[in-house]
Design an enzyme around this catalytic site. Structure first.
Site: not given
Ligand code: PLP
Length: 397
Positions: A73-74, A152, A186, A208, A332
């Site tokens: 997602g990042t 999130n 989310q 995930h 994170c």
């Molecule tokens: N954006 C949101 C709202 C998230 O909750 C997260 C993960 O916690 C991310 C982005 C990042 O996703 P990833 O862990 O797949 O990089």
């Protein structure tokens, strides 16, 4: 001795579903081809990637060629923001909110240090952005709006459709069109996502968070959107994301999304039921608590609570000793001493923000587990308060 651990940190990540593991199994050993190879093994891998792409496209009502696989997602968020910015040149204006995930805030900050203007549109006490304020902050050089579908940490859902329809009208009159990106990491698998109804141009997802594997994500990029790659290499993913495709991850993402989609209604009501029980139990049995999650306009699985006079970290560790896994906010930022940027943006002071806990549930949780949490939580909070200098002074905040 802990008999069974209770996992209430599903917004950080979710356990992979057995059916997803089963689906992925073949691609660990038997079908190991590189999806770019022309021989049998490659064709098999390519077929798995393309049928997964088609499956995801169908689930979100997109076209097949609008799905780009990424590593998480990042990366999807970075590609959306930096990719659009690069396509437009060296400067421009982007609008976002202060409660976005750091995978949106950090690329925006990167651009801010390089000639871009960034506007952080205020949110109200529930964390909701005002579509009108957002539209009013458009400038001639605005290229992108990035507002998350749901948060999130506190679970608040943003009025994306309303933003999109207001933006659509404005875009009819503008030379420089403004794209709308939403981080749906989310919400995917929790809310019904239909990219056409939402009216967005770019949308990020990650496996995930929906009982799929880690290290795989996707970005929906509407046809015709001007976007550049942020990584360079081969010609994969329509020249937008080079790198040998993570075939088993891609298969896992599409399977997990399919399962989530097919059971969405049942899972939604089950999880909401658990959340209501948890919230009611906390409010009934513990004094001096504040619920930071909007009652009606929030995801069914997230409940963020501030327990006055204690530190969230201490509560988390005590709950962990009882076998209950929760978090103090985003995974994170768990190594940061700063209070959550989300909670301070909705008006909590530092002490209240530091005393907060996020419970995030999944369809795998049960009422029995919630009742166990409610049977131990009041005592843990009470014990911590007895040790807390803040409790002794009864600091008012
Ligand atoms: N954006 C949101 C709202 C998230 O909750 C997260 C993960 O916690 C991310 C982005 C990042 O996703 P990833 O862990 O797949 O990089």
């Amino acid at each position: 001795m802990i008999k069974k651990r209770i996992y209430l940190d599903n917004s950080a990540t979710t356990p992979i579903s057995k059916d997803v593991v089963k689906e992925m199994q073949k691609y660990f050993s038997e079908s190991y081809g590189n999806a770019s190879s022309l021989h049998y093994f490659g064709r098999q891998a390519k077929q798995a990637v393309e049928s997964s792409r088609a499956k995801i496209a169908k689930l979100i009502n997109a076209e097949i060629d609008e799905i780009i696989f990424t590593s998480c997602g990042t990366e999807s968020n970075n590609l959306a923001i930096l990719g659009v910015a690069k396509a437009y040149g060296d400067y421009g204006h982007i609008i976002t909110s202060p409660i976005e995930h750091y995978s949106v805030l950090s690329p925006c900050n990167y651009l801010k240090n390089r000639n871009y203007q960034i506007t952080y549109i205020d949110v109200n006490q529930s964390g909701i952005v005002s579509p009108t304020d957002l539209i009013n902050s458009l400038q001639e050089n605005t290229i992108l709006i990035s507002i998350m579908h749901a948060n999130n940490e506190i679970g608040v859902i943003q009025p994306i459709e309303d933003i999109a329809s207001k933006l659509y009208k404005i875009n009819q009159t503008r030379k420089q069109k403004v794209y709308l990106h939403t981080d749906a990491i989310q919400t995917a698998g929790k809310l019904n996502i239909n990219v056409k109804n939402l009216g967005i141009d770019l949308l990020s997802i990650s496996a995930h968070k929906l009982h799929g594997p880690k290290g795989i994500g996707a970005l929906y990029v509407k046809r015709g959107i001007k976007i550049f790659p942020i990584l360079f290499g081969g010609h994969h993913e329509k020249n937008l994301r080079p790198g040998t495709e993570n075939v088993l991850g891609i298969v896992g993402l599409s399977k997990s999304y399919e399962i989530a989609y097919n059971s969405l209604k049942d899972h939604y009501s089950h999880v909401l039921n658990l959340k209501r029980r948890l919230e009611e139990g906390i409010l009934n049995d513990i004094s001096d608590v504040t619920i930071n999650t909007d009652k009606t306009n929030s995801l069914p699985h997230i409940l963020n609570v501030s327990f006055k006079y204690i530190e969230g970290e201490s509560l988390l560790l005590m709950l962990d000793m009882y076998g209950i896994a929760v978090s103090t906010g985003s995974a994170c930022t768990s190594d940061s001493l700063n209070p959550s940027h989300v909670l301070t943006s909705i008006g909590l002071n530092t002490i209240a923000a530091r005393g907060s806990i996020r419970f995030s549930l999944s369809y795998q949780n049960t009422l029995k587990e919630i009742d166990y949490v409610l049977s131990v939580l009041p005592k843990i909070v009470n014990d911590l308060r007895l040790m807390s200098p803040m409790w002794k002074k009864h600091t008012v905040y």
